[in-house]
Design a protein around this motif. Structure first.
Motif, PDB file in Angstrom:
ATOM      1  N   GLN A 314      79.435 -50.731  24.163  1.00  0.00           N
ATOM      2  CA  GLN A 314      79.373 -51.817  23.189  1.00  0.00           C
ATOM      3  C   GLN A 314      77.915 -52.134  22.918  1.00  0.00           C
ATOM      4  OE1 GLN A 314      80.550 -55.926  24.195  1.00  0.00           O
ATOM      5  NE2 GLN A 314      81.877 -55.856  22.377  1.00  0.00           N
ATOM      6  N   MET A 315      77.577 -52.230  21.631  1.00  0.00           N
ATOM      7  CA  MET A 315      76.184 -52.448  21.241  1.00  0.00           C
ATOM      8  C   MET A 315      76.070 -53.545  20.200  1.00  0.00           C
ATOM      9  SD  MET A 315      75.234 -48.396  20.866  1.00  0.00           S
ATOM     10  CE  MET A 315      76.819 -48.112  20.082  1.00  0.00           C
ATOM     11  N   SER A 316      74.928 -54.213  20.189  1.00  0.00           N
ATOM     12  CA  SER A 316      74.590 -55.144  19.117  1.00  0.00           C
ATOM     13  C   SER A 316      73.501 -54.506  18.280  1.00  0.00           C
ATOM     14  CB  SER A 316      74.122 -56.488  19.681  1.00  0.00           C
ATOM     15  OG  SER A 316      72.878 -56.334  20.332  1.00  0.00           O
ATOM     16  N   PHE A 317      73.427 -54.917  16.998  1.00  0.00           N
ATOM     17  CA  PHE A 317      72.435 -54.306  16.118  1.00  0.00           C
ATOM     18  C   PHE A 317      72.181 -55.190  14.911  1.00  0.00           C
ATOM     19  CE2 PHE A 317      76.565 -52.939  14.704  1.00  0.00           C
ATOM     20  CZ  PHE A 317      76.496 -52.869  13.329  1.00  0.00           C
ATOM     21  N   VAL A 325      70.182 -49.295  10.211  1.00  0.00           N
ATOM     22  CA  VAL A 325      70.496 -49.954  11.485  1.00  0.00           C
ATOM     23  C   VAL A 325      69.235 -49.995  12.337  1.00  0.00           C
ATOM     24  CG1 VAL A 325      71.770 -49.736  13.647  1.00  0.00           C
ATOM     25  CG2 VAL A 325      72.926 -49.295  11.470  1.00  0.00           C
ATOM     26  N   LYS A 326      68.942 -51.162  12.900  1.00  0.00           N
ATOM     27  CA  LYS A 326      67.778 -51.280  13.779  1.00  0.00           C
ATOM     28  C   LYS A 326      68.099 -52.266  14.905  1.00  0.00           C
ATOM     29  CE  LYS A 326      65.181 -55.021  11.553  1.00  0.00           C
ATOM     30  NZ  LYS A 326      63.873 -55.401  10.972  1.00  0.00           N
ATOM     31  N   ASP A 327      67.159 -52.361  15.863  1.00  0.00           N
ATOM     32  CA  ASP A 327      67.273 -53.297  16.999  1.00  0.00           C
ATOM     33  C   ASP A 327      68.598 -53.113  17.743  1.00  0.00           C
ATOM     34  OD1 ASP A 327      64.855 -54.327  16.124  1.00  0.00           O
ATOM     35  OD2 ASP A 327      65.782 -55.972  15.019  1.00  0.00           O
ATOM     36  N   VAL A 328      68.927 -51.858  18.022  1.00  0.00           N
ATOM     37  CA  VAL A 328      70.172 -51.571  18.737  1.00  0.00           C
ATOM     38  C   VAL A 328      69.996 -51.851  20.227  1.00  0.00           C
ATOM     39  CG1 VAL A 328      71.922 -49.830  19.244  1.00  0.00           C
ATOM     40  CG2 VAL A 328      70.717 -49.777  17.040  1.00  0.00           C
ATOM     41  N   VAL A 329      70.920 -52.614  20.775  1.00  0.00           N
ATOM     42  CA  VAL A 329      70.881 -52.977  22.194  1.00  0.00           C
ATOM     43  C   VAL A 329      72.261 -52.748  22.801  1.00  0.00           C
ATOM     44  CG1 VAL A 329      70.518 -54.844  23.870  1.00  0.00           C
ATOM     45  CG2 VAL A 329      69.096 -54.714  21.798  1.00  0.00           C
ATOM     46  N   VAL A 330      72.285 -52.085  23.970  1.00  0.00           N
ATOM     47  CA  VAL A 330      73.547 -51.888  24.678  1.00  0.00           C
ATOM     48  C   VAL A 330      73.913 -53.184  25.396  1.00  0.00           C
ATOM     49  CG1 VAL A 330      74.737 -50.637  26.513  1.00  0.00           C
ATOM     50  CG2 VAL A 330      73.184 -49.411  24.965  1.00  0.00           C
ATOM     51  N   PHE A 339      77.081 -41.574  27.891  1.00  0.00           N
ATOM     52  CA  PHE A 339      77.795 -42.220  26.788  1.00  0.00           C
ATOM     53  C   PHE A 339      76.872 -43.190  26.067  1.00  0.00           C
ATOM     54  CE2 PHE A 339      82.037 -41.550  29.136  1.00  0.00           C
ATOM     55  CZ  PHE A 339      82.348 -40.436  28.368  1.00  0.00           C
ATOM     56  N   GLU A 340      76.073 -43.931  26.835  1.00  0.00           N
ATOM     57  CA  GLU A 340      75.108 -44.859  26.241  1.00  0.00           C
ATOM     58  C   GLU A 340      74.119 -44.107  25.350  1.00  0.00           C
ATOM     59  OE1 GLU A 340      73.035 -47.556  28.748  1.00  0.00           O
ATOM     60  OE2 GLU A 340      74.775 -48.012  29.998  1.00  0.00           O
ATOM     61  N   ALA A 341      73.576 -43.022  25.876  1.00  0.00           N
ATOM     62  CA  ALA A 341      72.554 -42.265  25.145  1.00  0.00           C
ATOM     63  C   ALA A 341      73.101 -41.727  23.824  1.00  0.00           C
ATOM     64  CB  ALA A 341      72.042 -41.120  26.016  1.00  0.00           C
ATOM     65  N   GLU A 342      74.297 -41.141  23.868  1.00  0.00           N
ATOM     66  CA  GLU A 342      74.876 -40.576  22.651  1.00  0.00           C
ATOM     67  C   GLU A 342      75.239 -41.672  21.647  1.00  0.00           C
ATOM     68  OE1 GLU A 342      74.856 -37.588  21.786  1.00  0.00           O
ATOM     69  OE2 GLU A 342      74.370 -36.604  23.682  1.00  0.00           O
ATOM     70  N   SER A 343      75.680 -42.814  22.158  1.00  0.00           N
ATOM     71  CA  SER A 343      76.039 -43.930  21.277  1.00  0.00           C
ATOM     72  C   SER A 343      74.818 -44.465  20.545  1.00  0.00           C
ATOM     73  CB  SER A 343      76.694 -45.054  22.091  1.00  0.00           C
ATOM     74  OG  SER A 343      77.903 -44.625  22.669  1.00  0.00           O
ATOM     75  N   LYS A 365      71.900 -60.008  11.318  1.00  0.00           N
ATOM     76  CA  LYS A 365      71.665 -59.829  12.751  1.00  0.00           C
ATOM     77  C   LYS A 365      72.929 -60.142  13.565  1.00  0.00           C
ATOM     78  CE  LYS A 365      66.784 -61.168  12.298  1.00  0.00           C
ATOM     79  NZ  LYS A 365      65.707 -62.080  12.770  1.00  0.00           N
ATOM     80  N   GLY A 366      72.887 -59.721  14.808  1.00  0.00           N
ATOM     81  CA  GLY A 366      73.950 -60.066  15.750  1.00  0.00           C
ATOM     82  C   GLY A 366      75.267 -59.364  15.523  1.00  0.00           C
ATOM     83  N   LEU A 367      75.239 -58.221  14.853  1.00  0.00           N
ATOM     84  CA  LEU A 367      76.467 -57.461  14.628  1.00  0.00           C
ATOM     85  C   LEU A 367      76.795 -56.635  15.870  1.00  0.00           C
ATOM     86  CD1 LEU A 367      75.560 -56.319  11.030  1.00  0.00           C
ATOM     87  CD2 LEU A 367      77.192 -58.095  11.652  1.00  0.00           C
ATOM     88  N   LYS A 368      78.062 -56.339  16.053  1.00  0.00           N
ATOM     89  CA  LYS A 368      78.478 -55.609  17.252  1.00  0.00           C
ATOM     90  C   LYS A 368      79.411 -54.458  16.886  1.00  0.00           C
ATOM     91  CE  LYS A 368      78.267 -59.680  20.278  1.00  0.00           C
ATOM     92  NZ  LYS A 368      79.041 -60.572  21.177  1.00  0.00           N
TER      93      LYS A 368
END
Length: 378
Positions: A314-317, A325-330, A339-343, A365-368
């Motif tokens: 699950q990520m926010s972006f 898409v920018k500022d992606v955070v797991v 799985f994290e890396a590929e996502s 902002k704050g999308l998931k």
């Protein structure tokens, strides 16, 4: 008052029919027919399919009594009713309730189309172009397997007419009825291409029939990965719709297809203008997660796939002003770091329509999003 084929159906032939003068012993009966037919026309104009079906059927039953069972006007009323039934046919045939309704509607539509075909055959002759409409009605009311017989008959009549527009219309009708079925073949596909070529020669650039056919052929080109041809067609569609004073769904869809084409070809700069165009045309809904215009599916880590390992990330972006898409955070993950890396790699390649406020693009902002990985067990 003249019975005319319903606007809800793509009619090929618009025959001029003169009403038979009939004397009535009951002015009440004549009034009932007039009221029913007037209500039918009003429903068609308002695109009210349920009312159009109701009053088309009433008009046909009353029309049989008014004009006679074998009258040409009765045939047109039967075709109106068949078209109204077909237009109101449930689209999702997987639900049981819908299947039951379809089993009721199809036989009735088939019966009415047969009535129209028989009367037209007697009135105009066995090879008359007027027979094309009821033949198309029969193809709509039949299973796809048997629809081909009626479509072939309609196309034979059209081709014998030597009327280029009639041939193009019938070929396009053939394509539209079989495109999403297992009877879609290269021959059927080529009918759409033939129609599009004919419309380009016979119709002005802004003719809606030509524009919509270009969109349909563009979709075929896109599915076949002929991106250069698809690009040209979608750009032409957008150019014509931009001349309207309102947004058309096919204009939005053409922009979306171009986003996919350019992203697949690694030309993100070209796709940006189309992301922005969609954002400007389509209101942002705060309570609904935005749908990506282009989605890169993450690769399943080979070692995890071999071991049958499942997981999710699950990520926010943030979506920036140009739809990147920018500022992606797991936020949360399970199953392993790969799985994290590929996502992360996949999500950063997605494209969206940017958010607009008061005519200006702004960051959202704050999308998931949650990406899941699993191996189907057989």
């Amino acid at each position: 008052m003249f019975p005319t084929p319903s606007d809800n159906h793509r009619n090929i032939v618009l025959a001029a029919v003169f009403m038979t003068v009939v004397s009535f012993s009951s002015s009440t009966f004549a009034s009932e027919f007039s009221e029913a037919y007037s209500a039918y026309k009003t429903a068609v104009s308002a695109d009210n399919q349920s009312d159009a079906e109701l009053y088309a059927l009433q008009s046909y039953e009353l029309g049989k009594l008014k004009f006679g069972a074998d009258n040409i006007n009765t045939a047109m009323l039967a075709l109106n009713a068949a078209n109204a039934l077909i237009a109101n046919m449930p689209k999702n045939t997987f639900e049981q309730e819908v299947k039951v309704k379809a089993k009721i509607i199809q036989p009735k539509a088939y019966e009415l189309s047969q009535v129209a075909l028989q009367i037209y055959s007697k009135h105009y002759g066995e090879e008359a172009v007027e027979l094309i409409d009821p033949l198309l009605g029969l193809s709509d009311a039949s299973s796809k397997k048997y629809a081909r017989e009626f479509l072939d008959d309609a196309l034979d009549i059209a081709e014998d007419s030597d009327n280029p527009m009639l041939i193009a219309d019938t070929k396009m009708a053939y394509f539209e009825r079989l495109v999403n079925s297992r009877y879609y073949t290269r021959k059927v596909r080529n009918y759409a291409f033939d129609a599009q070529e004919a419309y380009s020669e016979l119709l002005p650039e802004d003719a809606m029939k030509r524009v919509l056919t270009s969109f349909r052929v563009g979709n075929v080109r896109f599915a076949e990965k002929d991106y250069d041809e698809a690009e040209e067609l979608f750009l032409g569609v957008i150019t014509q719709f931009q001349k309207l004073d309102y947004n058309h769904p096919y204009e939005l869809a053409a922009h979306a297809k171009l986003v996919q084409i350019y992203e697949l070809e690694g030309e993100s700069d070209k796709s940006t203008q189309h992301c922005i165009a969609i954002g400007n045309m389509k209101p942002w809904k705060e309570d609904i997660e935005p749908t990506p215009l282009f989605r890169k599916h993450p690769d399943y880590p080979i070692s995890y796939l071999k071991s049958g390992k499942s997981g999710s990330t699950q990520m926010s972006f943030t979506i920036d002003k140009m739809g990147f898409v920018k500022d992606v955070v797991v936020i949360e993950s399970n199953g392993g770091s790969k799985f994290e890396a590929e996502s992360l790699i996949a999500l950063k390649q997605w494209r969206y329509a940017p958010k607009f406020i008061d005519g200006e693009a702004v960051e959202a902002k704050g999308l998931k999003v949650n990406l899941e990985y699993y191996v189907e067990k057989r």
